[in-house]
Design an enzyme around this catalytic site. Sequence first.
Site, short mmCIF file in Angstrom:
data_model
loop_
_atom_site.label_atom_id
_atom_site.label_comp_id
_atom_site.label_asym_id
_atom_site.label_seq_id
_atom_site.Cartn_x
_atom_site.Cartn_y
_atom_site.Cartn_z
N SER A 141 -9.54 4.77 29.23
CA SER A 141 -9.51 4.40 27.82
C SER A 141 -10.55 5.22 27.03
O SER A 141 -10.25 5.82 26.00
CB SER A 141 -9.80 2.89 27.69
OG SER A 141 -10.15 2.54 26.39
N LYS A 192 -9.81 9.09 24.66
CA LYS A 192 -10.19 9.23 23.25
C LYS A 192 -11.20 10.36 23.05
O LYS A 192 -11.12 11.12 22.10
CB LYS A 192 -10.76 7.90 22.73
CG LYS A 192 -9.68 6.84 22.58
CD LYS A 192 -10.24 5.49 22.18
CE LYS A 192 -10.89 4.79 23.31
NZ LYS A 192 -11.18 3.39 23.19
N ASP A 242 -3.70 3.97 23.97
CA ASP A 242 -4.89 3.14 24.18
C ASP A 242 -4.89 1.93 23.25
O ASP A 242 -5.33 0.85 23.62
CB ASP A 242 -6.17 3.96 23.99
CG ASP A 242 -7.41 3.12 24.28
OD1 ASP A 242 -7.55 2.67 25.43
OD2 ASP A 242 -8.20 2.87 23.36
N HIS A 288 -20.96 8.98 23.42
CA HIS A 288 -20.23 7.71 23.38
C HIS A 288 -21.03 6.63 24.09
O HIS A 288 -21.52 6.84 25.20
CB HIS A 288 -18.87 7.87 24.06
CG HIS A 288 -18.07 6.61 24.06
ND1 HIS A 288 -17.27 6.24 23.00
CD2 HIS A 288 -17.96 5.60 24.97
CE1 HIS A 288 -16.70 5.08 23.26
NE2 HIS A 288 -17.11 4.67 24.44
N ARG A 346 -4.89 -5.61 27.12
CA ARG A 346 -5.96 -5.92 28.08
C ARG A 346 -6.85 -7.04 27.56
O ARG A 346 -7.29 -7.91 28.31
CB ARG A 346 -6.81 -4.67 28.36
CG ARG A 346 -6.06 -3.65 29.21
CD ARG A 346 -6.79 -2.31 29.19
NE ARG A 346 -8.13 -2.41 29.72
CZ ARG A 346 -9.14 -1.61 29.36
NH1 ARG A 346 -8.96 -0.66 28.46
NH2 ARG A 346 -10.33 -1.77 29.88
N1 URA Z 1 -14.49 0.93 25.31
C1 URA Z 1 -13.25 1.49 25.26
O1 URA Z 1 -12.98 2.32 24.40
N2 URA Z 1 -12.36 1.12 26.18
C2 URA Z 1 -12.61 0.22 27.15
O2 URA Z 1 -11.74 -0.06 27.97
C3 URA Z 1 -13.89 -0.37 27.19
C4 URA Z 1 -14.82 0.02 26.26
#
Ligand code: URA
Length: 446
Positions: A183, A187, A161, A82, A168
């Site tokens: 966050s 995932k 999320d 990621h 946010r």
């Molecule tokens: N990427 C994400 O998935 N969440 C965040 O809060 C920031 C970057």
Amino acid sequence: MRMIEIIAKKRDGLELSEEEIQYWVTGLTNGEIPDYQSSALLMAIVCKGMTDIETTHLTMAMMHSGDVLDLSSIHGIKVDKHSTGGVGDKTSLVLGPMVAACGAKVAKMSGRGLGHTGGTIDKLEAIPGFSVTLSQSEFISQVNRISLSIVGQTGSLVPADKKLYALRDVTATVPSIALIASSIMSKKLAAGANTILLDVKYGDGAFMHTPEKAEELAKAMIAIGKLSNRDTRAMITDMNQPLGIAIGNALEVKEAIDTLKGHGPADFTELCFQAGTIMLLQANICTDAADARKLLEDSISSKTAFNKFREFVAAQGGDVDCIDHPQKLAQARYVTPLINQKEGYITSIKATQLGISAMKLGAGRATKDDIINPAVGLLVYKKIGDFVKKGDILVDIHHDNELSVEFMQELNSSFVIEDHPGQPIALIAKYCNCLRYCSQYLFCLY
Ligand code: URA
């Protein structure tokens, strides 16, 4: 339990319990807690922070707010990677096929771009016919068959999320280590892979502006991954200038194809090799970093990585003819150069500004509902430290509409040119992992 008490507790800097965090996440997911209360709590979290325990409870509550993928029917170790987001970051397009060609299993869910950063799913959709929506059984059977699938995140994965991120975004509560870590990790954990490599970016084009802040975020995510029994490692990499040359979806697919054929930009190619090395170690395909690197280099020179990319595109319905003949990918109507006006050294590049300029051309979205134009974007030929003469081409602008004077001025202001060279920057600042073979490139985090 009352939400107002939870907000007041965090406002006063106290630690929330697992039950309180669970109550909030359940209520926000099923709509029982109004957005204004969640927004107030988010702001209190940004201001007062969260302990590691709170961040872990938040991650777990978010992860279980929807489906959790079971990838156990895929044979072998499933690796995932990621990136925290950047400009020109097409790494997954090259890393996926490269490590899959070396024997790793890549079952990956990726996101779309928003604002100045791009998303892997938008880039893949620049390939005509490519489908990013497979059923769970199609996804699993493709990985068992060809070792690689990349799909868009389904709506049922971590719905908390989705709600929180949207809030946010409009309440100035994105920049919090606890909120970003939970966050991302909720995932990644819900997506089911056994190993996670985090490419944590810092610099002008990233969420974290300094390597120290990026390292803090990396440590928070590694701690969560460890507690969940996933082999989680991180690289801290530079995002003070675009990665590679191309920004924009079809242009980035072309650059990924060039890289898979061994002709990619040096910085991007190196990042792919170094990230791939860690992934092959995580997958237990190699036990030595030098062997892993050699395997990856061989996958490029023998064309197995490029052939894996073709196989992957074909499996997901994409037009392989466009991979063999990249000039058949979407092309913008016009190409206009940005000509340099001042001789000197490039001491800084505003990566965010370049990302915003590409977005304004149509390569990205200002809001979730904007439609992407795959053909448009920028080819940025110069890097920090380069000496440039008057008349040199800094950027080729691939566009479909007329360019305004303001657009050209903004683009030009992305480059700071001075008489003396500035500080050199390293693409890869640190690896954070727990490997026994630490060298000067590898940094032990725990
Ligand atoms: N990427 C994400 O998935 N969440 C965040 O809060 C920031 C970057």
